[in-house]
Design a protein around this motif. Sequence first.
Motif, mmCIF file in Angstrom:
data_model
loop_
_atom_site.group_PDB
_atom_site.id
_atom_site.type_symbol
_atom_site.label_atom_id
_atom_site.label_comp_id
_atom_site.label_asym_id
_atom_site.label_seq_id
_atom_site.Cartn_x
_atom_site.Cartn_y
_atom_site.Cartn_z
ATOM 1 N N LEU A 1 -5.438 19.800 6.948
ATOM 2 C CA LEU A 1 -5.812 18.663 6.124
ATOM 3 C C LEU A 1 -7.315 18.659 5.941
ATOM 4 O O LEU A 1 -8.064 18.958 6.867
ATOM 5 C CB LEU A 1 -5.382 17.354 6.796
ATOM 6 C CG LEU A 1 -3.892 17.193 7.067
ATOM 7 C CD1 LEU A 1 -3.639 15.935 7.880
ATOM 8 C CD2 LEU A 1 -3.121 17.139 5.767
ATOM 9 N N GLY A 2 -7.753 18.311 4.755
ATOM 10 C CA GLY A 2 -9.181 18.208 4.489
ATOM 11 C C GLY A 2 -9.461 17.034 3.582
ATOM 12 O O GLY A 2 -8.599 16.619 2.807
ATOM 13 N N ASP A 3 -10.648 16.481 3.680
ATOM 14 C CA ASP A 3 -11.084 15.388 2.822
ATOM 15 C C ASP A 3 -10.107 14.207 2.877
ATOM 16 O O ASP A 3 -9.627 13.729 1.856
ATOM 17 C CB ASP A 3 -11.262 15.880 1.380
ATOM 18 C CG ASP A 3 -12.040 14.880 0.529
ATOM 19 O OD1 ASP A 3 -12.822 14.086 1.097
ATOM 20 O OD2 ASP A 3 -11.851 14.879 -0.703
ATOM 21 N N VAL A 4 -9.790 13.766 4.099
ATOM 22 C CA VAL A 4 -8.853 12.669 4.305
ATOM 23 C C VAL A 4 -9.643 11.370 4.474
ATOM 24 O O VAL A 4 -10.560 11.299 5.290
ATOM 25 C CB VAL A 4 -7.965 12.925 5.550
ATOM 26 C CG1 VAL A 4 -7.031 11.753 5.787
ATOM 27 C CG2 VAL A 4 -7.184 14.212 5.373
ATOM 28 N N ALA A 5 -9.266 10.358 3.717
ATOM 29 C CA ALA A 5 -9.948 9.061 3.788
ATOM 30 C C ALA A 5 -9.774 8.433 5.168
ATOM 31 O O ALA A 5 -8.767 8.655 5.848
ATOM 32 C CB ALA A 5 -9.394 8.126 2.713
ATOM 33 N N ASP A 6 -10.743 7.655 5.596
ATOM 34 C CA ASP A 6 -10.739 7.008 6.913
ATOM 35 C C ASP A 6 -9.572 6.032 7.105
ATOM 36 O O ASP A 6 -9.211 5.719 8.231
ATOM 37 C CB ASP A 6 -12.043 6.249 7.154
ATOM 38 C CG ASP A 6 -13.233 7.183 7.302
ATOM 39 O OD1 ASP A 6 -13.025 8.368 7.634
ATOM 40 O OD2 ASP A 6 -14.361 6.717 7.083
ATOM 41 N N GLU A 7 -8.987 5.521 6.024
ATOM 42 C CA GLU A 7 -7.926 4.522 6.116
ATOM 43 C C GLU A 7 -6.597 5.091 6.611
ATOM 44 O O GLU A 7 -5.679 4.344 6.920
ATOM 45 C CB GLU A 7 -7.687 3.853 4.752
ATOM 46 C CG GLU A 7 -8.810 2.976 4.284
ATOM 47 C CD GLU A 7 -9.930 3.760 3.600
ATOM 48 O OE1 GLU A 7 -10.974 3.161 3.341
ATOM 49 O OE2 GLU A 7 -9.785 4.966 3.351
ATOM 50 N N PHE A 8 -6.470 6.420 6.687
ATOM 51 C CA PHE A 8 -5.212 7.026 7.110
ATOM 52 C C PHE A 8 -5.112 7.055 8.624
ATOM 53 O O PHE A 8 -5.981 7.584 9.302
ATOM 54 C CB PHE A 8 -5.081 8.455 6.561
ATOM 55 C CG PHE A 8 -4.817 8.500 5.090
ATOM 56 C CD1 PHE A 8 -3.518 8.478 4.614
ATOM 57 C CD2 PHE A 8 -5.855 8.556 4.188
ATOM 58 C CE1 PHE A 8 -3.266 8.509 3.254
ATOM 59 C CE2 PHE A 8 -5.611 8.584 2.831
ATOM 60 C CZ PHE A 8 -4.307 8.554 2.361
ATOM 61 N N GLN A 9 -4.030 6.477 9.162
ATOM 62 C CA GLN A 9 -3.763 6.549 10.600
ATOM 63 C C GLN A 9 -3.024 7.838 10.930
ATOM 64 O O GLN A 9 -3.289 8.467 11.937
ATOM 65 C CB GLN A 9 -2.911 5.369 11.055
ATOM 66 C CG GLN A 9 -3.660 4.104 11.201
ATOM 67 C CD GLN A 9 -2.767 3.030 11.821
ATOM 68 O OE1 GLN A 9 -1.638 3.263 12.215
ATOM 69 N NE2 GLN A 9 -3.301 1.827 11.877
ATOM 70 N N LEU B 1 -3.024 21.986 -2.227
ATOM 71 C CA LEU B 1 -2.128 20.992 -2.800
ATOM 72 C C LEU B 1 -2.817 19.644 -2.682
ATOM 73 O O LEU B 1 -3.057 19.158 -1.579
ATOM 74 C CB LEU B 1 -0.791 20.962 -2.055
ATOM 75 C CG LEU B 1 0.181 19.860 -2.466
ATOM 76 C CD1 LEU B 1 0.625 20.042 -3.914
ATOM 77 C CD2 LEU B 1 1.388 19.844 -1.537
ATOM 78 N N GLU B 2 -3.182 19.070 -3.793
ATOM 79 C CA GLU B 2 -3.835 17.762 -3.807
ATOM 80 C C GLU B 2 -2.772 16.685 -3.644
ATOM 81 O O GLU B 2 -1.728 16.727 -4.279
ATOM 82 C CB GLU B 2 -4.567 17.550 -5.136
ATOM 83 C CG GLU B 2 -5.642 18.577 -5.431
ATOM 84 C CD GLU B 2 -6.969 18.234 -4.782
ATOM 85 O OE1 GLU B 2 -7.240 17.033 -4.599
ATOM 86 O OE2 GLU B 2 -7.713 19.172 -4.471
ATOM 87 N N VAL B 3 -3.037 15.746 -2.759
ATOM 88 C CA VAL B 3 -2.130 14.622 -2.561
ATOM 89 C C VAL B 3 -2.935 13.352 -2.792
ATOM 90 O O VAL B 3 -3.903 13.087 -2.091
ATOM 91 C CB VAL B 3 -1.518 14.627 -1.140
ATOM 92 C CG1 VAL B 3 -0.608 13.419 -0.964
ATOM 93 C CG2 VAL B 3 -0.757 15.922 -0.899
#
Length: 172
Positions: free
Chosen positions: A5-13, A29-31
């Motif tokens: 995983l890369g460039d994951v926003a801080d809001e994700f637990q 794969l952009e999610v």
Amino acid sequence: SDFSLGDVADEFQSIRIRQARLPEDDAPLEVDVEVTAASSTAQAGGAVDAVQASAATFQVSGSLGATAVTVAAGATRAEVAQAINAVSDVTGVEADGATGILTSREVGSSAFAEIRNLEGALSGVTEGRDYGTDIAGTINGISAAGRGDTLTAAGATGLSGEVTLDEGTGAG
């Protein structure tokens, strides 16, 4: 296969991918996760009065269970909140000593807060049950099922999995 995983926003637990159709050119794969409505706690009707007019015994119920609470005539809002919070581990309902508002500890449609007067009446709070709401949103533009703070993609554009966001993550 493995993934990173890369460039994951801080809001994700948490992020749990069950299945993904990866691009043939080895491109990432952009999610894209879009929250359209935040989850919420349940809130009992009204707010505990600053001072209780009379003694009361009432039942506090939540997603964890139910128990009776008794307060004396003249009890302050903070004292009532303290009595409710003393059984919060049993009920899943907590009270704010400053505002007198009673809410569920958890968010989502399975969370609830209920007050029923057994003897006398808890001043300022309306009897009844209220439920929280589930998060709503999309994953890669496809509507995702929400439960509490978790959005689930079921085959949306070749992607299957769940993302859990921080409580109260708002639209965006």
